[in-house]
Design an enzyme around this catalytic site. Structure first.
Site, short mmCIF file in Angstrom:
data_model
loop_
_atom_site.label_atom_id
_atom_site.label_comp_id
_atom_site.label_asym_id
_atom_site.label_seq_id
_atom_site.Cartn_x
_atom_site.Cartn_y
_atom_site.Cartn_z
N ASP A 48 1.92 -1.07 7.19
CA ASP A 48 1.85 0.15 6.38
C ASP A 48 1.00 -0.08 5.13
OD1 ASP A 48 2.80 2.87 5.61
OD2 ASP A 48 3.65 1.77 3.92
N TYR A 53 -2.50 1.11 -2.93
CA TYR A 53 -1.87 -0.20 -3.06
C TYR A 53 -2.89 -1.22 -3.58
CZ TYR A 53 2.12 1.68 -0.46
OH TYR A 53 3.20 2.43 -0.05
N ARG A 122 2.31 11.66 -1.11
CA ARG A 122 3.29 12.40 -1.92
C ARG A 122 2.77 13.81 -2.09
NH1 ARG A 122 7.70 10.71 -4.49
NH2 ARG A 122 8.07 8.47 -4.51
N THR A 276 8.33 -7.86 1.70
CA THR A 276 8.13 -9.26 1.32
C THR A 276 6.81 -9.81 1.84
OG1 THR A 276 9.05 -11.49 1.46
CG2 THR A 276 9.49 -10.06 3.34
#
Ligand SMILES: NC(=O)c1ccc[n+]([C@@H]2O[C@H](COP(=O)([O-])OP(=O)(O)OC[C@H]3O[C@@H](n4cnc5c(N)ncnc54)[C@H](OP(=O)(O)O)[C@@H]3O)[C@@H](O)[C@H]2O)c1
Length: 310
Positions: A48, A53, A122, A276
């Site tokens: 993803d 990011y 969003r 993680t």
């Protein structure tokens, strides 16, 4: 063991646990390759991403540099990205131009010619659904995106999109963890005046998605608050950790695995997106697929996270 789902009108055999790449920007290409390969060897072949990011899409850039080092082929993996969240400009933007240019930028950074899925990240509250529909048509026609979905959307926004968009919307990526369980709370507390957990903050997104065959993807399955940190082994959550520890010991896995198994136990077939970047932690988290919590375990964990039966 592998745990996979068949998404109605969408991809088949997708893993129940997805690798989130939000925390990938700080890694070297070699370390990112190790993450990708560790995932893949376990059964996590779903990654993803989002345009936001890392600075200038750094997570996608790192993934694109790392992927050739893994020995994997493009078709071995499912790559998802999200667009519309423009922190650099302080706005959310679902305009035709932004959707198209975001996908082109993602493809360039990821060094691929298609995304397996694209989510609108969003809500751009001034979006024009006809523009979104035109963008999706173009991306589908050009073979740049296989499946479409949304993230952090309430049912009425999805309905509005569905009036114009002809592709099925197959994913809704939303926040869900044992500590951030609003998606579930409101239905349990219904109109109970004694707690604000009864507040309907998402228009019954969970039930809506189940009714409309939209697979929920749970982001930040281990976080409390909004990226406030991990609740596992956190002294601020003693009761929850006591119950996680008890069940973990019984099942021979870690508390982290039990926290993720709690999401996977929901019959809605929710995917958990883990964040993680530590290969040992990935293995630890993935062991959740070997655990099937009982009905009672599920409630015991939920109540240990500070809820009560109304
Ligand atoms: N759609 C949206 O709006 C949205 C928002 C946020 C995130 N997301 C997606 O969700 C993904 C996951 O978010 P997240 O990173 O907040 O998820 P998370 O899995 O809840 O949290 C990961 C964090 O927990 C830490 N951690 C500590 N011990 C761990 C252990 N034993 N096992 C696993 N993790 C451990 C990790 O650190 P170490 O690396 O040191 O293990 C990492 O910092 C993101 O990558 C992104 O793809 C989507």
């Amino acid at each position: 063991m592998n745990k996979t789902y068949n998404v109605v009108n969408g991809p088949q055999n997708v893993p129940a646990i997805v690798q989130g790449c939000m925390r990938m920007p700080d890694l070297s290409a070699e370390a990112a390759a190790k993450v990708i390969r560790t995932d893949y060897d376990l059964g996590i072949n779903f990654y993803d991403h989002a345009t936001c990011y890392g600075e200038n899409g750094a997570a996608e850039t790192r993934f694109g540099e790392a992927f050739p080092l893994t020995g994997l082929k493009r078709e071995d993996v499912f790559i998802q990205s999200k667009c519309g969240l423009c922190f650099d400009r302080n706005e959310f933007d679902w305009s035709y131009d932004n959707i198209i240019s975001s996908v082109d930028d993602s493809l360039r950074r990821l060094k691929t010619d298609y995304l397996d899925s694209l989510l609108l990240h969003r809500p751009d509250v001034i979006f024009d659904p006809e523009e979104v529909a035109s963008a999706f048509d173009k991306l589908e026609k050009e073979g740049k995106v296989r499946y479409f979905g949304v993230s952090n959307l309430v049912p009425m926004q999805i309905e509005l999109l569905k009036k114009y968009v002809k592709q099925p919307l197959v994913f809704n990526q939303v926040q869900l963890s044992l500590e951030q369980s609003q998606l579930i709370d409101q239905a349990l507390y219904m109109n109970n005046k004694t707690t604000d957990m009864s507040c309907n903050r998402d228009g019954n997104a969970l039930d809506y998605c189940r009714l409309h065959d939209i697979t929920i993807q749970a982001w930040s399955p281990l976080q409390h608050g909004m990226f406030k940190g991990n609740f596992v082994d956190n002294p601020d959550f003693p009761k929850l950790n006591e119950t996680l520890g008890k069940i973990a010991e019984r099942e021979g896995v870690s508390k982290t695995a039990i926290a993720i198994a709690w999401i996977l136990r929901h019959p809605a077939k929710i995917q958990a997106i883990i964040g993680t970047m530590n290969p040992e932690h990935i293995k630890d988290a993935y062991s959740a697929v070997n655990v099937t919590l009982s009905h009672h375990d599920w409630y015991e964990l939920y109540l240990s996270a500070g809820k009560f039966l109304p």
